[in-house]
Design an enzyme around this catalytic site. Structure first.
Site, PDB file in Angstrom:
ATOM      1  N   GLU A 357     -25.860  51.559   7.270  1.00  0.00           N
ATOM      2  CA  GLU A 357     -26.001  52.811   6.524  1.00  0.00           C
ATOM      3  C   GLU A 357     -27.378  52.862   5.854  1.00  0.00           C
ATOM      4  O   GLU A 357     -27.766  51.895   5.179  1.00  0.00           O
ATOM      5  CB  GLU A 357     -24.891  52.901   5.474  1.00  0.00           C
ATOM      6  CG  GLU A 357     -23.519  53.023   6.117  1.00  0.00           C
ATOM      7  CD  GLU A 357     -22.377  52.561   5.216  1.00  0.00           C
ATOM      8  OE1 GLU A 357     -22.573  52.430   3.999  1.00  0.00           O
ATOM      9  OE2 GLU A 357     -21.272  52.324   5.754  1.00  0.00           O
ATOM     10  N   GLU A 389     -17.642  51.434   7.948  1.00  0.00           N
ATOM     11  CA  GLU A 389     -17.884  49.992   7.975  1.00  0.00           C
ATOM     12  C   GLU A 389     -17.164  49.291   9.118  1.00  0.00           C
ATOM     13  O   GLU A 389     -17.685  48.346   9.714  1.00  0.00           O
ATOM     14  CB  GLU A 389     -17.487  49.357   6.634  1.00  0.00           C
ATOM     15  CG  GLU A 389     -18.470  49.620   5.505  1.00  0.00           C
ATOM     16  CD  GLU A 389     -18.411  51.027   4.935  1.00  0.00           C
ATOM     17  OE1 GLU A 389     -17.436  51.759   5.248  1.00  0.00           O
ATOM     18  OE2 GLU A 389     -19.319  51.406   4.170  1.00  0.00           O
ATOM     19  N   GLN A 411     -23.745  47.774   3.452  1.00  0.00           N
ATOM     20  CA  GLN A 411     -24.614  48.121   2.323  1.00  0.00           C
ATOM     21  C   GLN A 411     -24.337  47.287   1.062  1.00  0.00           C
ATOM     22  O   GLN A 411     -25.249  46.826   0.411  1.00  0.00           O
ATOM     23  CB  GLN A 411     -24.482  49.609   2.031  1.00  0.00           C
ATOM     24  CG  GLN A 411     -25.642  50.174   1.286  1.00  0.00           C
ATOM     25  CD  GLN A 411     -25.690  51.685   1.445  1.00  0.00           C
ATOM     26  OE1 GLN A 411     -24.814  52.390   0.918  1.00  0.00           O
ATOM     27  NE2 GLN A 411     -26.669  52.192   2.157  1.00  0.00           N
ATOM     28  N   PHE A 412     -23.063  47.112   0.755  1.00  0.00           N
ATOM     29  CA  PHE A 412     -22.652  46.282  -0.380  1.00  0.00           C
ATOM     30  C   PHE A 412     -21.387  45.526   0.049  1.00  0.00           C
ATOM     31  O   PHE A 412     -20.514  46.117   0.705  1.00  0.00           O
ATOM     32  CB  PHE A 412     -22.273  47.133  -1.599  1.00  0.00           C
ATOM     33  CG  PHE A 412     -23.431  47.846  -2.244  1.00  0.00           C
ATOM     34  CD1 PHE A 412     -24.129  47.253  -3.294  1.00  0.00           C
ATOM     35  CD2 PHE A 412     -23.816  49.102  -1.817  1.00  0.00           C
ATOM     36  CE1 PHE A 412     -25.194  47.918  -3.899  1.00  0.00           C
ATOM     37  CE2 PHE A 412     -24.878  49.765  -2.421  1.00  0.00           C
ATOM     38  CZ  PHE A 412     -25.574  49.169  -3.460  1.00  0.00           C
ATOM     39  N   ALA A 413     -21.273  44.285  -0.398  1.00  0.00           N
ATOM     40  CA  ALA A 413     -20.082  43.495  -0.053  1.00  0.00           C
ATOM     41  C   ALA A 413     -18.799  44.219  -0.451  1.00  0.00           C
ATOM     42  O   ALA A 413     -17.763  44.112   0.215  1.00  0.00           O
ATOM     43  CB  ALA A 413     -20.147  42.145  -0.750  1.00  0.00           C
ATOM     44  N   ILE A 416     -17.205  46.182   2.359  1.00  0.00           N
ATOM     45  CA  ILE A 416     -16.982  45.527   3.651  1.00  0.00           C
ATOM     46  C   ILE A 416     -15.492  45.521   4.009  1.00  0.00           C
ATOM     47  O   ILE A 416     -15.123  45.315   5.157  1.00  0.00           O
ATOM     48  CB  ILE A 416     -17.519  44.071   3.634  1.00  0.00           C
ATOM     49  CG1 ILE A 416     -17.719  43.573   5.082  1.00  0.00           C
ATOM     50  CG2 ILE A 416     -16.620  43.139   2.856  1.00  0.00           C
ATOM     51  CD1 ILE A 416     -18.410  42.241   5.182  1.00  0.00           C
ATOM     52  N   HIS A 458     -19.965  47.274  -7.180  1.00  0.00           N
ATOM     53  CA  HIS A 458     -21.272  46.861  -6.657  1.00  0.00           C
ATOM     54  C   HIS A 458     -21.544  45.428  -7.099  1.00  0.00           C
ATOM     55  O   HIS A 458     -22.674  45.062  -7.343  1.00  0.00           O
ATOM     56  CB  HIS A 458     -22.400  47.777  -7.158  1.00  0.00           C
ATOM     57  CG  HIS A 458     -22.267  49.199  -6.714  1.00  0.00           C
ATOM     58  ND1 HIS A 458     -21.506  50.126  -7.380  1.00  0.00           N
ATOM     59  CD2 HIS A 458     -22.785  49.846  -5.647  1.00  0.00           C
ATOM     60  CE1 HIS A 458     -21.555  51.290  -6.758  1.00  0.00           C
ATOM     61  NE2 HIS A 458     -22.327  51.152  -5.705  1.00  0.00           N
TER      62      HIS A 458
END
Ligand SMILES: Cc1ncc(C[n+]2csc(CCOP(=O)(O)OP(=O)(O)O)c2C)c(N)n1
Length: 656
Positions: A357, A389, A411-413, A416, A458
């Protein structure tokens, strides 16, 4: 048409035989395809069996046979024999796979094949290959998110892929009226592609429709969606009792449209086949099926459950006992190093492709990790994906089946989690479930962790979820040189590697960046500092906090050895063991939750294998019982592990 008829008949005979074997107690579990023969065989005939790819699902016996799968392999899979050619007795029957024939390995998860299909199709498009991908599934599978994410992506990129839905009216016992809103085929135009609904029991109509779709795809005119109405005659599987949800009258009604009988009648009416010839074909087919059963049942059983978990096993080698020599190179921060490493790897490895992304164009990622990649390597090698994702992970799995080496970014864990299925049930199992025939050479980069005022969504740490999974490799670089070395090694590794990037360090930590070739082996920890009184095992951002605590500990007369694990799976046990034997005290520091966190595994292994060397209980310093770090600075500060906490824990442990 005669060839098609023979294969449809063969498919029916295989089915009848499989269910008979099941009733006799010789085959524990079987899945039928009877009723689906026309859509399956005719679709395969409309493709080019010398260059196209297929992703059939478990009911696709007709596709498998028409695509050239051997009857012997098919029955070996029924009997779970060693050399079945699909999975070596690891998967249920009907889980097709053949690398030479471009049949990608499948799982039992409904719908996960669609992102793989578009991944393969995207790879073919990037490589400029003249091949089409056909992916099959039941109508039930079109309700999965993976279906929608894949169809959407295929529509955006005008991919050479044909989605074929075998609508047999039921998903196990659930009628399509309970599972599917509106019409599946009418979703096609909504996703920017042709959509057609056809009689799936009419082989000629199927052939013509699929052929049109394949021709369009081959001409570069994009994907198609075909919904073929059909019916299955057996129960869902040998474990199902269809009398509980279908009336005999309904089944009889559909049997009057039996695709095999319809095809036979057509051939006889058109004088393409005589009754006598038909009898002969029927007998021949029955004979080859019976012969295949005999050959398969007596074949050897598999005897090695541990092989092919990984395509490349990692040997950590001898224990590291001293810090590695200093790296030479310009001093840059971690995020700049990530960006440069991606440039370097894409330059030296032309088969690598980056996607995720916001990664493409001038934006170059929310953290700028991928800045400049599209400009330098073109839109084919660095492109944006939708916010999907699961698709991102599945796309990587599919691309990895070709010659390409995908490097995907999540983009961020924290986001996921929708990709968990693709990473755990698919990526991690590709090698094992195909008995080592397929590999999954993918890299997934994931910024993770807290300490950045990022709040609950985040700041998450996810390593425990993925380090748990055999088949995955999980690494956490804590400085610029390690990032470059691990990314390079990961991109060259045949297994799925997840790189967890401690995003707190992106602009906080600077270090030398090695120009030119630089590799850090997977599975190898790094001693950051030698010490004698206790061992601190840590990784990611906590490596730096631990190092910050060292001067204060020295003043207190405590000499700590600091090990940056770097690789969580596989684990460098020799290095841990050597250190524990030297110091006899262990503190584990991580920012993920303590309960069932990664430190629990470390503590258990040390207790199991080095108990006699310990002089104190193993201590953990990690996040307590909250789901993640809250937004308010005051709250995050109370929870985020810090140098003072490390000093306090180390002191207590040294005193014990
Ligand atoms: C993700 C997932 N959920 C549930 C199941 C259990 N399951 C196996 S087959 C099936 C029905 C599938 O129906 P459909 O896609 O219409 O294909 P059909 O079996 O009718 O050919 C279900 C729910 C599964 N295998 N995977």
């Amino acid at each position: 048409m005669l060839d098609m008829y023979r294969l449809m008949l063969e498919s029916r005979r295989v089915d009848d035989r499989m269910f008979a074997l099941n009733r006799q107690g010789r085959a524990p579990f079987v899945v039928g395809s009877s009723g689906h023969e026309a859509v399956q065989v005719a679709s395969a005939f409309a493709l080019d069996r010398d260059k196209d790819w297929v992703l059939p699902y478990y009911r696709d016996m007709g596709v498998a046979l028409a695509w050239g799968m051997s009857l012997k392999d098919i029955f070996m899979a029924v009997f779970a024999r060693a050399d079945d050619g699909f999975s070596g007795g690891r998967q249920l029957p009907n889980h097709w796979s053949d690398r030479d024939l471009r049949v990608f390995t499948q799982s039992s998860c409904i719908g996960t094949q669609y992102p793989h299909a578009v991944g393969i199709a995207k790879a073919l498009q990037i490589m400029g290959e003249d091949a089409v991908v056909a992916v099959f599934g039941g109508e039930g599978s079109t309700s999965e998110g993976d279906w929608h994410e894949a169809v959407n992506f295929a529509g955006i990129h005008r991919l050479p892929v044909v989605f074929i839905t075998e609508n047999n009216q039921y998903a196990i016992s659930v009628p399509s009226s309970d599972g599917v809103a509106g019409s599946i085929s009418e979703r096609g135009p909504g996703y920017g592609m042709h959509g057609r609904r056809i009689d799936g029991n009419d082989a000629l109509e199927v052939y013509r429709t699929v052929k049109d779709a394949v021709d369009r795809a081959r001409r570069g005119e994009g994907p198609s969606l075909i919904e073929a109405e059909t019916y299955r005659y057996y129960a869902h599987t040998s474990d199902d009792d269809d009398r509980l949800y279908r009336s005999r009258e309904e089944v009889e009604e559909w049997r009057r449209q039996d695709p095999v009988v319809t095809m036979k009648q057509y051939l006889i009416e058109e004088r393409l086949l005589s009754e006598a010839e038909e009898k002969r074909i029927n007998q021949e087919v029955t004979d080859v099926v019976m012969a295949a059963v005999e050959k398969s049942e007596s074949a050897p059983a598999p005897d090695d459950p541990y092989s092919h978990v990984y395509a490349r096993l990692i040997d950590p080698g001898p224990a590291a006992t001293v810090p590695e020599p200093a790296v030479q190179g310009p001093i840059i921060n971690l995020i700049t190093a990530i960006n440069r490493s991606l440039h370097d790897v894409m330059e030296t490895h032309p088969e690598t492709v980056v996607f995720g992304e916001d990664v493409a164009g001038k934006k170059g990622g929310v953290f700028k990790a991928t800045e400049g990649l599209t400009d330098r390597f073109g839109e084919g090698r660095c492109f944006n994906t939708p916010i999907s994702e699961s698709l991102i992970a599945g796309l990587a799995v599919g691309m990895g089946a070709t010659k390409l080496r995908p490097i995907a970014e999540i983009q961020f864990a924290d986001y996921i989690h929708p990709a968990f299925d693709q990473l755990v049930s698919e990526a991690a199992r590709i090698s094992y479930r195909s008995n080592g025939v397929w590999t999954c050479p993918i890299v997934v980069r994931v910024p993770f962790g807290g300490g950045i005022h990022g709040a609950l969504y985040h700041s998450q740490s996810i390593e425990a979820y993925y380090a748990h999974v055999p088949g995955l490799k999980v690494v956490v670089p804590s400085n610029p040189a390690d990032f470059k070395g691990l990314l390079t090694t990961a991109a060259e590794d045949p297994d799925p590697v997840m790189i967890l990037e401690p995003k707190k360090l992106y602009r906080l930590v600077k270090g030398p960046y090695p120009e030119g070739e630089w590799r850090v082996p997977l599975g190898k920890a790094s001693i950051r500092r030698n010490g004698d009184d206790l061992t601190i095992l840590t990784y990611g951002a906590m490596v730096h906090f631990t190092m910050e605590a060292i001067p204060a500990l020295e003043e207190l007369g405590i000499s700590a050895e600091v090990i940056d694990l770097r690789s969580l799976r596989p684990l460098d046990w020799p290095t841990i063991e050597a250190s524990v034997k030297k110091t006899s005290r262990v503190l584990i520091v991580h920012e993920d939750n303590e309960f069932v966190g990664y430190g629990a595994e470390l503590a258990a292994q040390i207790a199991d294998k080095a108990f006699e060397w310990l002089d104190a209980p193993i201590r953990r310093y990690a996040l307590g019982e909250v789901p993640a770090f809250p937004y308010a600075q005051e709250l995050e500060d109370m929870l985020y592990p810090n140098p003072e906490g490390i000093i306090r824990h180390a002191q207590e442990l040294a005193k014990y």
